[in-house]
Write a protein that holds these residues in place. Structure first.
Motif, mmCIF file in Angstrom:
data_model
loop_
_atom_site.group_PDB
_atom_site.id
_atom_site.type_symbol
_atom_site.label_atom_id
_atom_site.label_comp_id
_atom_site.label_asym_id
_atom_site.label_seq_id
_atom_site.Cartn_x
_atom_site.Cartn_y
_atom_site.Cartn_z
ATOM 1 N N PHE A 86 0.847 -1.182 0.000
ATOM 2 C CA PHE A 86 0.000 0.000 0.000
ATOM 3 C C PHE A 86 0.890 1.240 0.000
ATOM 4 C CE2 PHE A 86 -2.848 -3.235 1.580
ATOM 5 C CZ PHE A 86 -4.054 -2.902 0.980
ATOM 6 N N TRP A 87 0.621 2.111 -0.956
ATOM 7 C CA TRP A 87 1.464 3.299 -1.162
ATOM 8 C C TRP A 87 0.624 4.556 -1.002
ATOM 9 C CZ3 TRP A 87 6.251 5.065 -1.518
ATOM 10 C CH2 TRP A 87 6.451 6.320 -2.088
ATOM 11 N N SER A 88 1.226 5.561 -0.367
ATOM 12 C CA SER A 88 0.578 6.856 -0.207
ATOM 13 C C SER A 88 1.594 7.948 -0.490
ATOM 14 C CB SER A 88 0.013 7.006 1.214
ATOM 15 O OG SER A 88 -0.505 8.309 1.404
ATOM 16 N N ARG A 89 1.250 8.821 -1.425
ATOM 17 C CA ARG A 89 2.119 9.950 -1.726
ATOM 18 C C ARG A 89 2.220 10.885 -0.525
ATOM 19 N NH1 ARG A 89 -0.984 12.332 -4.919
ATOM 20 N NH2 ARG A 89 -0.652 10.807 -6.560
ATOM 21 N N THR A 90 1.121 10.991 0.216
ATOM 22 C CA THR A 90 1.091 11.806 1.427
ATOM 23 C C THR A 90 1.483 10.943 2.618
ATOM 24 O OG1 THR A 90 -0.697 13.114 0.472
ATOM 25 C CG2 THR A 90 -0.355 13.284 2.847
ATOM 26 N N ALA A 91 2.445 11.368 3.373
ATOM 27 C CA ALA A 91 2.904 10.592 4.526
ATOM 28 C C ALA A 91 1.848 10.597 5.623
ATOM 29 C CB ALA A 91 4.215 11.158 5.055
ATOM 30 N N HIS A 92 1.640 9.442 6.255
ATOM 31 C CA HIS A 92 0.684 9.292 7.348
ATOM 32 C C HIS A 92 1.392 8.663 8.543
ATOM 33 C CE1 HIS A 92 -2.752 10.364 4.823
ATOM 34 N NE2 HIS A 92 -2.306 9.516 3.897
ATOM 35 N N ASP A 93 0.820 8.915 9.716
ATOM 36 C CA ASP A 93 1.417 8.382 10.928
ATOM 37 C C ASP A 93 0.942 6.950 11.168
ATOM 38 O OD1 ASP A 93 -1.202 8.812 11.584
ATOM 39 O OD2 ASP A 93 -0.818 10.341 13.099
ATOM 40 N N ASN A 94 1.444 6.347 12.244
ATOM 41 C CA ASN A 94 1.122 4.952 12.534
ATOM 42 C C ASN A 94 -0.352 4.749 12.846
ATOM 43 O OD1 ASN A 94 3.823 4.055 12.269
ATOM 44 N ND2 ASN A 94 4.280 4.765 14.346
ATOM 45 N N GLU A 95 -0.991 5.727 13.522
ATOM 46 C CA GLU A 95 -2.402 5.587 13.866
ATOM 47 C C GLU A 95 -3.264 5.548 12.606
ATOM 48 O OE1 GLU A 95 -0.299 7.580 15.264
ATOM 49 O OE2 GLU A 95 -0.184 6.764 17.308
ATOM 50 N N TRP A 96 -2.926 6.369 11.605
ATOM 51 C CA TRP A 96 -3.701 6.376 10.363
ATOM 52 C C TRP A 96 -3.550 5.050 9.632
ATOM 53 C CZ3 TRP A 96 -3.230 5.642 5.199
ATOM 54 C CH2 TRP A 96 -4.248 6.131 4.380
ATOM 55 N N TRP A 97 -2.320 4.565 9.531
ATOM 56 C CA TRP A 97 -2.109 3.294 8.847
ATOM 57 C C TRP A 97 -2.784 2.144 9.589
ATOM 58 C CZ3 TRP A 97 -0.876 2.604 4.057
ATOM 59 C CH2 TRP A 97 -0.062 3.518 3.392
ATOM 60 N N GLN A 98 -2.746 2.173 10.911
ATOM 61 C CA GLN A 98 -3.383 1.118 11.678
ATOM 62 C C GLN A 98 -4.894 1.113 11.449
ATOM 63 O OE1 GLN A 98 -2.397 1.176 15.820
ATOM 64 N NE2 GLN A 98 -4.063 -0.209 16.403
ATOM 65 N N ALA A 99 -5.523 2.293 11.446
ATOM 66 C CA ALA A 99 -6.961 2.365 11.210
ATOM 67 C C ALA A 99 -7.312 1.932 9.788
ATOM 68 C CB ALA A 99 -7.455 3.790 11.470
ATOM 69 N N TYR A 100 -6.485 2.337 8.824
ATOM 70 C CA TYR A 100 -6.775 1.982 7.432
ATOM 71 C C TYR A 100 -6.637 0.473 7.191
ATOM 72 C CZ TYR A 100 -6.130 1.524 2.398
ATOM 73 O OH TYR A 100 -6.224 1.112 1.088
ATOM 74 N N LEU A 101 -5.574 -0.142 7.690
ATOM 75 C CA LEU A 101 -5.378 -1.573 7.497
ATOM 76 C C LEU A 101 -6.403 -2.380 8.278
ATOM 77 C CD1 LEU A 101 -1.481 -1.797 7.559
ATOM 78 C CD2 LEU A 101 -3.011 -1.790 5.571
ATOM 79 N N THR A 102 -6.842 -1.876 9.427
ATOM 80 C CA THR A 102 -7.909 -2.556 10.159
ATOM 81 C C THR A 102 -9.211 -2.517 9.372
ATOM 82 O OG1 THR A 102 -6.860 -1.948 12.244
ATOM 83 C CG2 THR A 102 -9.163 -2.624 12.344
#
Length: 339
Positions: A95-111
């Motif tokens: 999963f790639w994002s041009r805009t950097a996100h923090d760990n909480e955002w990635w955790q919520a998205y993958l969940t």
């Protein structure tokens, strides 16, 4: 491009592409990030494939750059189990994002991605509900049919003439029981034919039609346990004595004593059993160790995170333990390829 189901996946909530993207990253990471950002959906994202497309850096440099991009919040690697039973396999996605996100955002998205794969699709509405009525929009629907002929609009019931074809019962009433047909009417069953073959296979087991009908239920139990007709015939004719006085009693005894075991049905092959939910596991960008998103901050496991962040309070793993961990992960990846 990777195989269908593999490769690059773009994450949502990305800002429009500008010339200042990745400006804060080092030159190598900025070069790799710009190339990955312009790759289409489903493109191959393995280190080997990226090294073939980027001649300035080798595989080790590409791997280090991807690790740095994971720490910066631009990518996460996951593995997803697809298929059921013997056809289940692991699909690797980035999963790639041009805009950097923090760990909480990635955790919520993958969940949320994991929940989307585990939720079963809603059942479709029956086609009869959406079907248009047989009458036109300007016509009135016909009156409901009366339960008895001749009673509509106050008419007296009229006797129904004798019909050769029986009248079909309404759907609301239970259908009358259908009488069981004898073998001569419905055709002989496989168990009946197997018993009838015994006399042809061995002259010491001549069974009459009544004998076959009497033993048909026991022979059908054999076939219900998964054996074939040839297996049933060979089991009943094997090791016969030189003279058989009562073929009926001998066959009945063998059908009782030599009946095969019932093989239990496994949950994965049981009919009507729902397929297990597809799992999504995030993996370490550096070493590939799988785990939950909350256990892999910055996309790295604890040993790799300690190596890349020596200023943390976590003590680095000893060299012998690190070698054992790498060997163990290599073995796990080999086992996953064989699934």
């Amino acid at each position: 491009m990777a195989k269908p189901g593999y490769g690059k996946r773009s994450a949502p909530n990305q800002l429009p592409r500008t010339r200042a993207d990745f400006a804060l990253l080092p030159a190598r990471e900025r070069y790799v990030a710009g190339f990955v950002d312009h790759l289409p959906e489903g493109a191959a994202m393995s280190v080997k494939q990226l090294a073939k497309q980027l001649p300035l850096y080798g595989q080790q440099a590409i791997s280090s750059a991807l690790t740095a991009l994971s720490v910066a919040g631009h990518l996460r690697r996951v593995r997803c189990a697809v298929g059921t039973g013997d056809k289940m396999r692991w699909v690797f996605r980035t999963f790639w994002s041009r805009t950097a996100h923090d760990n909480e955002w990635w955790q919520a998205y993958l969940t949320a991605e994991h929940a989307a794969h585990t939720v079963s699709p809603a059942p479709e509405a029956p086609a009869a509900d959406s079907a248009s009525p047989p009458w036109g929009p300007d016509q009135e629907p016909p009156p409901p049919a009366s339960e008895e002929p001749g009673t509509e609009q106050g008419l007296e019931p009229t006797p129904v003439p004798h019909q050769r074809t029986p009248v079909q019962a309404p759907d609301s009433l239970p259908a009358p029981p259908v009488p069981a047909l004898r073998p001569s009417e419905a055709g002989p069953s496989p168990a009946y034919l197997a018993l009838a073959r015994l006399g042809h296979e061995d002259h010491r087991l001549p069974l009459s039609a009544d004998d076959c009908q009497e033993l048909e239920a026991q022979a059908a139990e054999w076939l219900a346990r998964g054996v074939s007709v040839d297996y049933l015939v060979s089991a009943l004719t094997a090791g016969l004595p030189a003279k058989v006085d009562t073929p009926l009693g001998l066959v009945r005894r063998r059908l009782t004593d030599k009946i095969p075991p019932r093989i239990p049905t496994t949950p994965s092959t049981a009919p009507g059993t729902p397929a297990p939910p597809h799992r999504i596991l995030m993996e370490c960008t550096d070493c590939g160790r799988p785990g939950q998103p909350e256990a892999l901050p910055d996309g790295l496991c604890r040993p790799c995170r300690t190596t890349h962040h020596p200023d943390t309070d976590e003590t680095p793993a000893p060299p012998t333990e690190a070698a054992q961990i790498k060997a163990h992960m290599t073995n796990l990846r080999g086992l996953l390829k064989t699934v």
